[in-house]
Design an enzyme around this catalytic site. Sequence first.
Site, PDB file in Angstrom:
ATOM      1  N   VAL A   1       0.807  -1.222   0.000  1.00 27.87           N
ATOM      2  CA  VAL A   1       0.000   0.000   0.000  1.00 27.87           C
ATOM      3  C   VAL A   1       0.839   1.271   0.000  1.00 27.87           C
ATOM      4  CG1 VAL A   1      -1.974  -1.111   1.102  1.00 27.87           C
ATOM      5  CG2 VAL A   1      -0.260   0.061   2.516  1.00 27.87           C
TER       6      VAL A   1
ATOM      7  N   ASN B   1      -7.586  -0.252   5.109  1.00 27.20           N
ATOM      8  CA  ASN B   1      -7.422  -0.882   6.411  1.00 27.20           C
ATOM      9  C   ASN B   1      -5.968  -1.143   6.797  1.00 27.20           C
ATOM     10  OD1 ASN B   1      -8.301  -2.741   8.771  1.00 27.20           O
ATOM     11  ND2 ASN B   1      -7.062  -4.073   7.468  1.00 27.20           N
TER      12      ASN B   1
ATOM     13  N   SER C   1      -8.247   5.524  14.528  1.00 32.88           N
ATOM     14  CA  SER C   1      -8.120   4.789  15.774  1.00 32.88           C
ATOM     15  C   SER C   1      -8.498   5.718  16.920  1.00 32.88           C
ATOM     16  CB  SER C   1      -6.680   4.304  15.969  1.00 32.88           C
ATOM     17  OG  SER C   1      -6.466   3.851  17.292  1.00 32.88           O
TER      18      SER C   1
ATOM     19  N   TYR D   1       2.471   6.252  16.094  1.00 32.64           N
ATOM     20  CA  TYR D   1       1.207   5.646  15.674  1.00 32.64           C
ATOM     21  C   TYR D   1       0.053   6.627  15.836  1.00 32.64           C
ATOM     22  CZ  TYR D   1      -2.822   2.494  15.694  1.00 32.64           C
ATOM     23  OH  TYR D   1      -4.034   1.885  15.437  1.00 32.64           O
TER      24      TYR D   1
ATOM     25  N   ALA E   1       0.117   9.827  15.906  1.00 27.60           N
ATOM     26  CA  ALA E   1       0.240  10.927  14.944  1.00 27.60           C
ATOM     27  C   ALA E   1      -0.303  10.514  13.580  1.00 27.60           C
ATOM     28  CB  ALA E   1       1.698  11.358  14.822  1.00 27.60           C
TER      29      ALA E   1
ATOM     30  N   LYS F   1      -2.627   8.266  12.981  1.00 30.26           N
ATOM     31  CA  LYS F   1      -4.080   8.113  13.032  1.00 30.26           C
ATOM     32  C   LYS F   1      -4.787   9.460  13.139  1.00 30.26           C
ATOM     33  CE  LYS F   1      -4.044   3.760  12.409  1.00 30.26           C
ATOM     34  NZ  LYS F   1      -4.546   3.205  11.125  1.00 30.26           N
TER      35      LYS F   1
ATOM     36  N   ILE G   1      -9.576  -3.747  20.234  1.00 32.14           N
ATOM     37  CA  ILE G   1     -10.247  -4.821  19.520  1.00 32.14           C
ATOM     38  C   ILE G   1      -9.407  -6.094  19.628  1.00 32.14           C
ATOM     39  CG2 ILE G   1     -11.284  -5.557  17.347  1.00 32.14           C
ATOM     40  CD1 ILE G   1     -12.554  -3.029  18.546  1.00 32.14           C
TER      41      ILE G   1
END
Length: 269
Positions: free
Chosen positions: A85, A111, A161, A174, A176, A178, A207
């Site tokens: 991706v 995703n 998130s 992480y 930053a 999101k 989750i």
Amino acid sequence: MTDHSDLQGSPSCTPHYPELSGRVAVVTGAARGMGACFAAGLARQGVHVLGVDIDEATLQNTVREAHQTGLSTHHGSFEGLPCDVSSRSDIQKIAALAVQQFGRLDIWVNNAGIFPQTDVPSVDTKQITQTFQINVNGVFFGAQAAAEQMKHGGVIINMASVAAFRVRRGRAVYSATKAAVHNLTQSLAVELGGQGIRVNALAPGFIDTEMTNWVREIPGAMDKALSTIPLGRIGEPTDVLNALLFLVSDAAAYVSGQTLGVDGGSRHG
């Protein structure tokens, strides 16, 4: 008192129930976790799904398992293809292939992502670059490619998130990324709305996936996690899938630019 009897059954008050059969979707990061759940869940709603992942071997196992559990009886389909991706050319090829194979592209789910946990003093340039390339660049490239192929409108779903709004130690990079996804979702909704493309994001909390297995391995971690969740339980991938199915359906036809929390209330807990 206002008489509302004349509204009953009128077109403006008739809900659009989710009907996804025959639509075409691309789901990135479909080899495991929520991505695998999304891909199989959409296929069980009659959607033709191209699931992509950089881990082709695990992806193909996921596709086989989905078909072994009766996926074919739901008239949708789930195929797996390799894709990085962070590569714009890879993403563009997948979007074009979806249209070439099925004649249309209706749903794109960004995703794929990684979840580094490193305290600030130990974060290096490589980690920052890699995390942004996958978690942010990958979302932007996916939206670009999808918009190019969605000639008659469509839906793009990004994975944000709860970390975009509620930070924790060790997750600076992480969080930053999101937060960037949350903002990017709003910008994309504004720019692509004229093409009939709705753009929304999901912001899962805790989750139960492979990414969160660590909580079972560290003494006291589960109790600490549960103490931050007002509903008092860890979320399941199907909790997020149900929110996804709403957002990609006609039931959410007037919803765009939103980040929907699926976190048991932990953002506010």
